[in-house]
Motif scaffolding. Structure first.
Motif, mmCIF file in Angstrom:
data_model
loop_
_atom_site.group_PDB
_atom_site.id
_atom_site.type_symbol
_atom_site.label_atom_id
_atom_site.label_comp_id
_atom_site.label_asym_id
_atom_site.label_seq_id
_atom_site.Cartn_x
_atom_site.Cartn_y
_atom_site.Cartn_z
ATOM 1 N N VAL A 322 19.895 0.095 30.796
ATOM 2 C CA VAL A 322 20.985 -0.716 30.253
ATOM 3 C C VAL A 322 21.494 -1.708 31.289
ATOM 4 C CG1 VAL A 322 23.329 -0.644 29.296
ATOM 5 C CG2 VAL A 322 21.663 1.146 28.685
ATOM 6 N N GLU A 323 21.560 -1.252 32.541
ATOM 7 C CA GLU A 323 22.156 -2.093 33.570
ATOM 8 C C GLU A 323 21.662 -1.669 34.939
ATOM 9 O OE1 GLU A 323 26.638 -3.524 33.970
ATOM 10 O OE2 GLU A 323 26.436 -1.480 34.750
ATOM 11 N N HIS A 324 21.367 -2.647 35.772
ATOM 12 C CA HIS A 324 21.086 -2.413 37.192
ATOM 13 C C HIS A 324 21.588 -3.659 37.909
ATOM 14 C CE1 HIS A 324 19.059 -0.572 40.639
ATOM 15 N NE2 HIS A 324 18.639 -1.779 40.969
ATOM 16 N N VAL A 325 22.816 -3.597 38.402
ATOM 17 C CA VAL A 325 23.493 -4.802 38.891
ATOM 18 C C VAL A 325 24.009 -4.581 40.312
ATOM 19 C CG1 VAL A 325 24.168 -5.494 36.565
ATOM 20 C CG2 VAL A 325 25.716 -4.073 37.924
ATOM 21 N N PRO A 326 24.250 -5.671 41.043
ATOM 22 C CA PRO A 326 24.782 -5.557 42.403
ATOM 23 C C PRO A 326 26.094 -4.787 42.434
ATOM 24 C CG PRO A 326 23.967 -7.772 42.019
ATOM 25 C CD PRO A 326 23.942 -7.073 40.693
ATOM 26 N N TYR A 327 26.238 -3.972 43.430
ATOM 27 C CA TYR A 327 27.332 -3.012 43.572
ATOM 28 C C TYR A 327 28.709 -3.670 43.606
ATOM 29 C CZ TYR A 327 29.551 1.159 45.749
ATOM 30 O OH TYR A 327 30.324 2.250 46.049
ATOM 31 N N TYR A 328 28.820 -4.793 44.307
ATOM 32 C CA TYR A 328 30.135 -5.414 44.501
ATOM 33 C C TYR A 328 30.408 -6.558 43.530
ATOM 34 C CZ TYR A 328 29.955 -2.890 48.937
ATOM 35 O OH TYR A 328 29.859 -1.905 49.890
ATOM 36 N N ARG A 329 29.553 -6.740 42.568
ATOM 37 C CA ARG A 329 29.653 -7.887 41.674
ATOM 38 C C ARG A 329 31.039 -8.043 41.047
ATOM 39 N NH1 ARG A 329 26.438 -8.075 36.031
ATOM 40 N NH2 ARG A 329 28.139 -6.628 35.572
ATOM 41 N N ASP A 330 31.621 -6.932 40.613
ATOM 42 C CA ASP A 330 32.896 -6.992 39.886
ATOM 43 C C ASP A 330 34.069 -6.449 40.696
ATOM 44 O OD1 ASP A 330 31.559 -7.955 37.542
ATOM 45 O OD2 ASP A 330 30.890 -5.899 37.143
ATOM 46 N N ILE A 331 33.892 -6.327 42.006
ATOM 47 C CA ILE A 331 34.945 -5.745 42.839
ATOM 48 C C ILE A 331 35.926 -6.826 43.294
ATOM 49 C CG2 ILE A 331 35.433 -4.494 44.977
ATOM 50 C CD1 ILE A 331 34.090 -2.831 42.759
ATOM 51 N N GLU A 332 37.204 -6.575 43.058
ATOM 52 C CA GLU A 332 38.265 -7.485 43.476
ATOM 53 C C GLU A 332 38.301 -7.561 45.009
ATOM 54 O OE1 GLU A 332 40.907 -10.001 43.985
ATOM 55 O OE2 GLU A 332 40.762 -9.441 41.862
ATOM 56 N N ARG A 333 38.292 -8.773 45.541
ATOM 57 C CA ARG A 333 38.221 -8.944 46.989
ATOM 58 C C ARG A 333 39.552 -9.354 47.625
ATOM 59 N NH1 ARG A 333 33.198 -9.403 45.068
ATOM 60 N NH2 ARG A 333 31.379 -9.282 46.450
ATOM 61 N N ARG A 334 40.594 -9.485 46.837
ATOM 62 C CA ARG A 334 41.896 -9.887 47.383
ATOM 63 C C ARG A 334 42.367 -8.876 48.427
ATOM 64 N NH1 ARG A 334 46.201 -10.471 42.877
ATOM 65 N NH2 ARG A 334 44.485 -9.599 41.673
ATOM 66 N N GLY A 335 42.744 -9.373 49.602
ATOM 67 C CA GLY A 335 43.247 -8.505 50.655
ATOM 68 C C GLY A 335 42.163 -7.964 51.572
ATOM 69 N N VAL A 336 40.895 -8.118 51.186
ATOM 70 C CA VAL A 336 39.795 -7.632 52.012
ATOM 71 C C VAL A 336 39.489 -8.662 53.099
ATOM 72 C CG1 VAL A 336 37.378 -6.910 52.013
ATOM 73 C CG2 VAL A 336 38.845 -6.352 50.064
ATOM 74 N N GLY A 337 39.224 -8.206 54.315
ATOM 75 C CA GLY A 337 38.980 -9.096 55.440
ATOM 76 C C GLY A 337 37.714 -9.926 55.288
ATOM 77 N N LEU A 338 37.603 -10.964 56.091
ATOM 78 C CA LEU A 338 36.470 -11.881 55.999
ATOM 79 C C LEU A 338 35.145 -11.203 56.326
ATOM 80 C CD1 LEU A 338 37.971 -15.114 57.633
ATOM 81 C CD2 LEU A 338 37.512 -14.690 55.207
ATOM 82 N N ILE A 339 35.133 -10.342 57.333
ATOM 83 C CA ILE A 339 33.872 -9.695 57.731
ATOM 84 C C ILE A 339 33.371 -8.756 56.631
ATOM 85 C CG2 ILE A 339 32.816 -8.095 59.369
ATOM 86 C CD1 ILE A 339 34.485 -9.390 61.562
ATOM 87 N N PRO A 340 34.205 -7.839 56.112
ATOM 88 C CA PRO A 340 33.708 -6.998 55.016
ATOM 89 C C PRO A 340 33.324 -7.804 53.777
ATOM 90 C CG PRO A 340 36.053 -6.592 55.408
ATOM 91 C CD PRO A 340 35.539 -7.388 56.563
ATOM 92 N N ARG A 341 34.034 -8.897 53.524
ATOM 93 C CA ARG A 341 33.652 -9.754 52.389
ATOM 94 C C ARG A 341 32.241 -10.299 52.595
ATOM 95 N NH1 ARG A 341 38.302 -13.693 49.964
ATOM 96 N NH2 ARG A 341 40.057 -12.261 50.009
ATOM 97 N N ALA A 342 31.941 -10.695 53.818
ATOM 98 C CA ALA A 342 30.602 -11.211 54.121
ATOM 99 C C ALA A 342 29.551 -10.118 53.914
ATOM 100 C CB ALA A 342 30.559 -11.741 55.552
#
Length: 363
Positions: A322-342
């Motif tokens: 049914v689905e095989h999608v990237p892990y962080y595709r739908d994860i809210e990134r507000r407040g997360v630092g630049l390095i972990p976002r990268a």
């Protein structure tokens, strides 16, 4: 009557326990013992621990599954002289657990508490916050070795699972939701729709601890047992056939692919079932194993998925991807630092970690 000499395997287990007590002040988890002495099954480790206790080599505190200590007889058998190691007095909550990634620690729970305060747009878990006072005094140090990215990764798993459970319940409001290796997961309180049946599956000692800390809610059933002892399926079916979603969060990594295939194929016992799990690619597996070693987990990771369609082709019961999608595709990134976002962006770009949904049985 001559006493039977201790076996090499039992002596090895005692040595592992003594080394952990000496270095950390608390005993090893079931998985750590299994990895150290070459045992594959947590239930086999438990059998050996029971035998060692019966033979007078171990003492355990009733009601505290992780409270192990060596007796004087065991110390003499190992040739240990001097005073016994001083215990920290802390018995960590989520132990022993054969079905959860951060074996022997409440790291996932601590992570959700942390996220509820620092990333409320990502996840807010009042139930986890309510458990904070039940954590050991050193809980704040239990994430040592983690960084912001690994914390977000653990939190993202809960967020991803929650989203897919809610989507399933929106279509099947009277469904059964089965959490495999539930530990101290609080999904029920975040996602319950007032109609679904919830089943929490983990080892008996874990379920005992969970029952003390998290009283079951309405329509929530605790099932003590090993995930590979498939009698739990019949226990669920006693409540009647209904659309079923099986959530396997952070668990499959630690088993060989053949065992994962066998587990999923057994789910065909349900008329209509959806299984949701997270997995890494083979490259992602190497990076994840390095993280596990850094956390001094003692576990070995085995399972990865590079080609989801090929993987599903090994399944029975009319399995459908049914689905095989990237892990962080739908994860809210507000407040997360630049390095972990990268890191999150790179992980998704190269499909290092994915969320997978497979349906089986009646369409």
């Amino acid at each position: 009557m001559t006493e039977r000499p201790i076996s090499d395997r039992h002596r090895a287990i005692l040595r592992v326990i003594n080394e952990k007590l000496s270095s950390n002040g608390f005993p090893p988890s079931v998985r750590e013992i299994a990895s150290a002495v070459g045992l594959a099954s947590p239930s086999t480790v438990k059998h050996h621990l029971d035998a060692l206790e019966a033979e007078g080599y171990l003492v355990r505190e009733p009601g505290l599954p992780r409270a192990l200590d060596l007796t004087q007889r065991a110390r003499e058998e190992l040739g240990i002289t001097g005073s016994a190691p001083v215990s920290s007095g802390v018995v960590r909550i989520e132990v022993p657990i054969s079905h959860v990634e951060e074996e022997g620690t409440p790291i996932p729970l601590v992570g959700r508490i942390y996220a509820s305060r620092h990333y409320p747009s990502m996840i807010h878990d009042p139930k986890a916050l309510g458990l904070e006072s039940s954590l050991p005094e050193d809980a704040a140090t239990m994430n040592r070795g983690q960084n912001e990215y690994t914390m977000v990764s653990s939190i993202a798993r809960s967020v991803n699972m929650d989203r897919r459970i809610r989507q399933f319940l929106a279509v099947h409001p009277d469904a059964a939701v089965i959490s495999v290796g539930c530990g101290l997961e609080t999904t029920y309180w975040r996602c319950d729709n007032g109609r679904a049946l919830w089943f929490e599956l983990d080892l008996p000692e874990v379920i005992n601890v969970r029952g003390e800390l998290l009283s079951p809610g309405q329509r929530q059933v605790l099932i003590p047992g090993d995930m590979f002892d498939y009698s739990w399926i019949e226990r669920v079916k006693e409540y009647g056939e209904r659309p079923t979603i099986v959530v396997v969060s952070g668990v499959f990594y630690y088993f060989e692919e053949d065992r994962v295939i066998d587990f999923i194929n057994h789910l065909c016992a349900f008329d209509a079932v959806r299984v949701v799990f997270d997995s890494t690619s083979s490259k992602g597996l190497k990076l994840s194993q390095a993280y596990v070693k850094r956390m001094k987990n003692g576990s070995t990771m085995h399972f990865s998925v590079d080609d989801p369609r090929q993987f599903v082709g090994r399944l029975t019961g009319g399995a459908r991807l049914v689905e095989h999608v990237p892990y962080y595709r739908d994860i809210e990134r507000r407040g997360v630092g630049l390095i972990p976002r990268a890191y999150m962006r790179v992980s998704d770009m190269f499909h290092m970690v994915s969320m997978t949904i497979i349906d089986m049985g009646r369409p």
